[in-house]
Design an enzyme around this catalytic site. Sequence first.
Site, PDB file in Angstrom:
ATOM      1  N   GLU A   5      -4.634   0.424  -8.277  1.00  0.00           N
ATOM      2  CA  GLU A   5      -3.479   1.227  -8.691  1.00  0.00           C
ATOM      3  C   GLU A   5      -2.446   0.261  -9.269  1.00  0.00           C
ATOM      4  OE1 GLU A   5      -3.355   5.055  -5.694  1.00  0.00           O
ATOM      5  OE2 GLU A   5      -2.759   3.138  -4.855  1.00  0.00           O
ATOM      6  N   ASN A  41      -3.359   6.360  -1.028  1.00  0.00           N
ATOM      7  CA  ASN A  41      -2.904   6.361   0.364  1.00  0.00           C
ATOM      8  C   ASN A  41      -2.098   7.603   0.706  1.00  0.00           C
ATOM      9  OD1 ASN A  41      -4.179   4.070   1.178  1.00  0.00           O
ATOM     10  ND2 ASN A  41      -2.446   2.710   0.791  1.00  0.00           N
ATOM     11  N   SER A  77       0.816  -1.213   0.000  1.00  0.00           N
ATOM     12  CA  SER A  77       0.000   0.000   0.000  1.00  0.00           C
ATOM     13  C   SER A  77       0.842   1.251   0.000  1.00  0.00           C
ATOM     14  CB  SER A  77      -0.949   0.008   1.196  1.00  0.00           C
ATOM     15  OG  SER A  77      -0.509  -0.794   2.227  1.00  0.00           O
ATOM     16  N   HIS A 133      -2.348  -2.666  -6.591  1.00  0.00           N
ATOM     17  CA  HIS A 133      -2.834  -2.270  -5.272  1.00  0.00           C
ATOM     18  C   HIS A 133      -4.364  -2.205  -5.237  1.00  0.00           C
ATOM     19  CE1 HIS A 133      -3.153   0.919  -1.898  1.00  0.00           C
ATOM     20  NE2 HIS A 133      -3.176  -0.295  -1.406  1.00  0.00           N
TER      21      HIS A 133
END
Length: 550
Positions: A163, A201, A130, A151
């Site tokens: 992602e 994130n 992440s 991701h």
Amino acid sequence: MPGARIGSLAAMEIREAAVVGLGTMGAGIAEVFARHGLAVVAVEADPGALSRGMATLDASLARSVSRGRLTQAEHADIFGRIRPAARLADTAGADLVIEVVPELLAIKQQVLVQLDQVCRPDAIIATNTSSLSVTAIAAGTTHPGRVVGMHFFNPAPVMRLVEVITTVLTSPAVGEAVTALARRLGKTPVRVTDRAGFVANALLLPYLNHAARLAGTGYASREDIDVAVAEGIGLPMGPLALLDLIGLDTSLAILEVLRDEFGGTRYVPAPLLRRLAEAGRTGRKSGAGFYDYPAKGSAPAPDSGYGNNADPPPPPGTVTLIDPGRSGDRAAELASLIAAAGINLISDPAHPSDLVIVAVGPEGGVLTAAMAAGRASDAVGLHLPRLAEPNLAGTVLAELVSTRLTSARALAAAQALSARLGLRLVRSPDRPGLLVNALLCPHLRDAVAMVADGYATPGDVDTAMTLGCGYPRGPIRLLSDAGPERVLDVLRAMYSGYGDPALAPPPLLAEMAAAGLGAIGPEDAGHDGAVREAAAEPPGQTGAEPPGRT
Ligand code: CAA
């Protein structure tokens, strides 16, 4: 497969996937693969964790059956495609292997080195990291060209973003194959290069961290923070409830990576977040985090509902309304609400009244206005931060701002007034940003800074946050709806109040305030989810125009 080119498989050739690590995310990813017809090897060395992961997966499919989304036969079919396994060597037949082991570089590197040895030469090796550097994770492998970031977001079966992270070493064909695979899985891929936290994130975690800091310092209550975001901005979950969903240990690990890469206060983990994680209160998965989860996976216990007193005192008979000068429409709106409730309204502070309301803006400043009126102990601020629609019950969120000099009597009168007006109260101190904008504006600032850095387009930012985190509108769209100039004002007030460079408005925001969204390029403005990779409307996006006012 002698002679096969390294990582040379195309998306359509990916028929068997292996998932290494069967925690919450691993189980979710295995479910996504199996639901889309792939054979899945689910690898988990710890037998207890393996059976818990398979049980999570089974329960998730059962929930779909109970909601009428799957038949029993489909449930059995999907579950039957997943083969539990204990050894990494069991990934040998897979076309693509994704590691979903804990977010620690050393562990991930070790797993990749082993996978590199046991996987077929043409297989693709993906990491669901992440935030860690995909380049560093691939470092010990003989063939870093076949290593890619893929991701997923929690809950993986629901969130539509993937992602796709390519490094300077990733072969272009591998990036293409994983992007196409994400589409095959019904997801929307956003392609990015290898930078800590990628898009979602890197934006989400500092905002969540900020919320944890506000809770830890007593700036606002846990429930008020979550209600402020859900009802004041319209995000699907409050930040503390979301931290519990993601896991406090995972969140802490991501923040540390972000702090190491970028520096600055936004990424320094809030002490409360760290303490809760250290105490084993890691969130839903452990049964407790910011909230308690009596039965695993259940919703948080209902909040104590500040301001929803079952037996409130009678509302004040006469209210003085002070317009601190910058509020204009705000004061007029409050005046009409109060008058419509049959309460006597006056504007001269020299006249006696039961309560003084300052129609405060998101920059704060109740104390100054109340003192100037000579009524400091009688005064509270009221602010209606409407970026979201009224909730289903039709109530509107209001921030109730008390100052160091507000009396208990005035506070009780303000609560009674709010109950009469049908307002859902959250309490905020008299600080720049109050509560909703103190959380929102730095978050929007981070999004603009990411665009200014050239890391992601505005469209990618909005796609990532709508499809990865369920935002009804992405940050750039929120910024546009709130008005860049208003966000700029709040940030300037916060920056001048706290002196923290992490709150300084980036020049691009000032350009947007002056020139509109055109300052970032009309084609990339992120409106309507019209972005490079977005294939469809995000869930819950209605196209309706909610009121745009901070
Ligand atoms: N697993 C599988 N399915 C789930 C699920 C889970 N854990 N939780 C919810 N669902 C499904 C439900 O079954 C339901 O499906 P149907 O519509 O087919 O019946 C659907 O999701 C909606 O669920 P609910 O009605 O129970 O609840 P909701 O409407 O409140 O939605 C939510 C729940 C989808 C979690 C929503 O609150 C949301 O979008 N929250 C934001 C989540 C988020 O931000 N995730 C990203 C975190 S960051 C991350 O993951 C990246 C990282 O690296 C840390």
